[in-house]
Design a protein around this motif. Structure first.
Motif, short mmCIF file in Angstrom:
data_model
loop_
_atom_site.label_atom_id
_atom_site.label_comp_id
_atom_site.label_asym_id
_atom_site.label_seq_id
_atom_site.Cartn_x
_atom_site.Cartn_y
_atom_site.Cartn_z
N PHE A 71 -9.89 11.77 -1.67
CA PHE A 71 -8.63 11.00 -1.90
C PHE A 71 -8.76 10.65 -3.27
CE2 PHE A 71 -7.21 11.02 2.29
CZ PHE A 71 -5.98 10.57 2.07
N THR A 105 -7.30 3.42 -2.58
CA THR A 105 -7.03 2.42 -1.24
C THR A 105 -6.31 2.67 -0.32
OG1 THR A 105 -5.32 1.65 -2.66
CG2 THR A 105 -7.12 0.52 -3.06
N ILE A 106 -5.65 3.99 -0.37
CA ILE A 106 -4.86 4.49 0.65
C ILE A 106 -5.90 4.93 1.71
CG2 ILE A 106 -3.17 6.36 1.22
CD1 ILE A 106 -2.28 3.99 -0.70
N ILE A 141 -1.24 15.04 -7.92
CA ILE A 141 -2.03 15.11 -6.66
C ILE A 141 -2.77 16.71 -6.55
CG2 ILE A 141 -2.04 15.30 -4.36
CD1 ILE A 141 0.30 13.42 -4.30
N VAL A 186 -4.43 10.55 -5.45
CA VAL A 186 -3.81 9.74 -4.66
C VAL A 186 -4.93 8.48 -4.42
CG1 VAL A 186 -3.36 8.95 -2.15
CG2 VAL A 186 -2.86 11.37 -3.01
N HIS A 187 -4.18 7.38 -4.75
CA HIS A 187 -5.14 6.13 -4.90
C HIS A 187 -5.98 6.02 -3.75
CE1 HIS A 187 -6.51 2.30 -6.32
NE2 HIS A 187 -6.19 2.56 -7.21
N ALA A 194 1.09 3.99 -2.82
CA ALA A 194 1.12 5.61 -2.51
C ALA A 194 2.14 6.47 -2.86
CB ALA A 194 0.65 5.86 -0.92
N ILE A 195 3.32 5.96 -2.93
CA ILE A 195 4.35 6.83 -3.40
C ILE A 195 4.64 6.65 -4.77
CG2 ILE A 195 7.05 6.85 -2.79
CD1 ILE A 195 6.44 5.84 0.03
N VAL A 211 1.01 -1.44 -0.01
CA VAL A 211 0.04 0.09 -0.11
C VAL A 211 1.07 1.10 -0.10
CG1 VAL A 211 -1.49 1.48 1.48
CG2 VAL A 211 -1.95 -1.14 1.12
N MET A 212 1.85 1.12 0.68
CA MET A 212 2.99 2.35 0.83
C MET A 212 3.65 2.55 -0.58
SD MET A 212 4.48 1.85 4.56
CE MET A 212 5.74 3.16 4.36
N THR A 239 0.96 6.64 -7.83
CA THR A 239 0.05 7.89 -7.76
C THR A 239 0.41 8.72 -8.72
OG1 THR A 239 -0.28 7.39 -5.46
CG2 THR A 239 -0.70 9.74 -6.01
N LEU A 241 -6.87 16.82 -1.39
CA LEU A 241 -6.17 15.86 -0.49
C LEU A 241 -6.41 16.42 1.12
CD1 LEU A 241 -4.26 13.35 0.13
CD2 LEU A 241 -2.54 14.92 -0.29
#
Length: 455
Positions: free
Chosen positions: A232, A240-241, A191, A237-238, A184-185, A180-181, A188, A196
Motif C-alpha cells: 500500500f 494507514t489505510i 496510485i 495509497v496512504h 484515502a479519497i 481515514v476515508m 492520496t 495496490l
C-alpha cells in the motif's frame, strides 16, 4: 494459606509502573508532555538540531522496485503511525462486532454524532478558506483525539457517568473511520495499481486465513506488515489505510466459549490441587504439564483481536503517539505568531474544532434525542453532552496528521500553512480541553459508589 512473594523490585519499581501505565488518563498525560517538549525544542537554542533530526534519511530496500528512502519524519508518519491506525481498526471492529456499534438502537446516536462532528468542522473551515490554496486543509478539524478526551473524562472520575465515556469512545471511533476515508479519497497521490493489487491480494489471504481458522498473531503480523502495509505504501495509497484494513482481517472469535472455559479450568485446577507437590521451589513435571494446558486454554478463550488490542495499547500510548507528537507538534512562535494565529488557516482550524464540534455533536445529538430518533445515553444530561462537545475540540493527533498530508505537497507556502494550522490545533485543544473539563467537573454530581467503568 500461601501468599504471593513481593520482592523489593516488585514493590518499588514494577508495581508502581504497572499502576501508572494502567490508568486511563496516563496516555493523555504522556502525550501532553511530548507535545510541550516538541514546542519547547522548536523554540529553543537547540531548534536547528531538533528540525534537522526529523529530516535524517533512512533507506531500506531489496531492489530498485522495492526501495524505501524516506526521512525519519516520513517513517514516523507513514510507518509508526500505521501501528496507531491498526489499533484504531481493532477498536472499530470490536465495537461493530460486540460493542456499542453492534446494536442498531445504541449505534444511531454515536454514528450521527460522529458524522456531525466531521461535517460541520469541515464546513466552518471552508467558510474561512474558500477559494484559497489553504482550502486543502478542510480535513484537519474533522477528528477528535480520543486519547486526550477520554483521559480528561477519566480524570473527572465518578463526576461523569460511565455511559458518557462509552458514547465518546463510540462516536470518536466513527469520526476516526471517517477521517481515514477522507485520507484515502482526498489525500492520496498517484496510485500504482500493480502494488495496490498485490497489497489487496495479501489482504485477501489474511481474510481467507481468518475464515479457515488461522489464529496465530505472528502470521497475521507478517502478512500485514510485509504484505499489505508495504505494498500500500509503494502504491501511493496512504499506508494507514492498510493498517485499518489489516485490522479488520484479524479473527474476533474465540475457540472456546465461557461456559466450557470455566468447566475445563475448574478441572485443571482440581488436577493441579491433587498433583503431588515436591516441596521444592520448582514444579514437578505433572504440575508443569497442567499449567501448560491451562495456558493453552487461556489462549483459546481470548480472541486474537482482543489480545492484540490489549497488548498494543501501551505501545501506542507510550511510544507511538509521544514520538509522533515530538515529530509533529513543534510549532515555532516567532515574530509573526500573532499573524499566524489570526490567519484564515488558524482561525478556520480553531473555529472548526470548537464551534464545529459543538454543532456537530451537541446540537445534532440533542435534536435526535428531542425528536425521539435516538435515546440519550443513560444518566447523561444536556449540560454533560455540551461539555463532551467542548472536549471533542481536542483534535490533536489526527489533526496534526492530516495537517501534514494536506499542506506538505504545497512546498514552502505549505510549510507556512502547517505552522498556522498547528497554532489553531493547539488553541482549540487548550480551549476545548480546559472548558470541557471545568464544565463537566461543575455539573457532575459526586456519586457515592465507584464509577462502573473505573472498577
Amino acid at each position: 494459606m500461601g501468599y504471593i512473594k513481593i520482592t523489593p523490585v516488585d514493590k518499588w519499581i514494577i508495581n508502581p509502573v504497572n499502576r501508572f501505565i494502567s490508568k486511563s488518563s496516563t496516555g493523555g498525560i504522556v502525550l501532553i508532555i511530548a507535545a510541550f517538549v516538541a514546542i519547547f525544542m522548536a523554540n529553543s537554542p537547540w531548534s536547528e538540531w531538533y528540525n534537522s533530526l526529523w529530516k535524517y534519511k533512512i533507506s531500506f530496500g531489496l531492489h530498485d522496485d522495492l526501495d524505501l528512502n524516506m526521512t525519519l519524519h516520513h517513517w514516523i508518519n507513514d510507518g509508526l503511525m500505521a501501528v496507531f491506525f491498526f489499533v484504531i481498526g481493532l477498536e472499530l471492529k470490536r465495537e461493530i462486532v460486540a460493542g456499542e456499534l453492534s446494536k442498531p438502537k445504541n449505534a444511531i446516536l454515536p454514528i450521527f454524532a460522529g458524522l456531525g462532528g466531521m461535517i460541520f468542522p469541515a464546513l466552518i473551515y471552508t467558510v474561512f478558506n474558500q477559494g484559497t490554496e489553504s482550502m486543502n486543509g478542510w480535513g484537519i478539524p474533522m477528528a477528535t483525539d480520543l486519547a486526550f478526551a477520554l483521559g480528561i473524562l477519566y480524570l473527572l472520575g465518578d463526576r461523569v457517568p460511565a455511559s458518557l465515556k462509552i458514547f465518546l469512545t463510540a462516536f470518536a471511533i466513527v469520526d476516526d473511520l471517517g477521517s481515514v476515508m477522507v485520507i484515502a479519497i482526498f489525500y492520496t497521490a498517484e496510485i500504482s495499481m500493480q502494488n495496490l493489487g498485490i497489497g489487496l491480494g495479501v489482504l485477501g489471504v489474511m481474510i481467507l486465513s481468518n475464515i479457515l481458522g488461522v489464529r496465530n498473531t505472528f502470521y497475521y503480523g507478517l502478512l500485514g506488515i510485509g504484505g499489505v502495509w508495504l505494498f500500500f505504501l509503494l502504491s501511493g495509497v496512504h499506508a494507514t489505510i492498510a493498517a485499518i484494513l489489516a485490522a479488520f482481517a484479524i479473527p474476533a472469535t474465540t475457540k472456546i466459549n465461557e461456559v466450557h472455559f470455566i468447566e475445563k479450568m475448574k478441572m485443571y485446577l482440581e488436577k493441579f490441587k491433587k498433583a503431588d507437590p515436591n516441596d521444592k521451589p520448582v514444579l514437578t513435571a505433572e504440575q508443569l504439564h497442567i499449567l501448560e494446558d491451562m495456558e493453552s486454554l487461556n489462549k483459546k478463550a481470548m480472541s486474537p483481536l482482543q489480545k492484540l488490542e490489549h497488548d498494543m495499547h501501551p505501545l501506542v500510548a507510550f511510544i507511538v503517539m509521544p514520538i509522533f507528537a515530538l515529530a509533529n507538534a513543534g510549532v515555532v512562535f516567532g515574530d509573526n505568531v500573532w499573524a499566524d494565529a489570526t490567519s484564515s488557516v488558524a482561525i478556520g482550524v480553531a473555529s472548526g474544532l470548537i464551534i464545529g464540534k459543538i454543532i456537530g455533536i451537541f446540537c445534532v445529538s440533542g435534536l435526535m434525542v428531542k425528536f425521539k430518533l435516538a435515546p440519550m445515553p443513560a444518566g447523561v444530561n444536556y449540560k454533560q453532552l455540551f461539555g463532551l462537545g467542548l472536549l471533542s475540540a481536542i483534535g490533536f493527533t489526527m489533526s496534526l496528521f492530516i495537517n501534514e498530508l494536506a499542506f506538505t505537497p504545497l512546498g514552502d507556502i505549505g510549510d507556512v500553512y502547517i505552522s498556522q494550522a498547528k497554532i489553531g490545533i493547539i488553541i482549540a485543544s487548550l480551549i476545548g480541553g480546559l472548558s470541557g473539563y471545568f464544565l463537566l467537573r461543575t455539573v457532575g454530581a459526586k456519586k457515592n459508589g465507584p464509577d462502573i467503568a473505573e472498577s
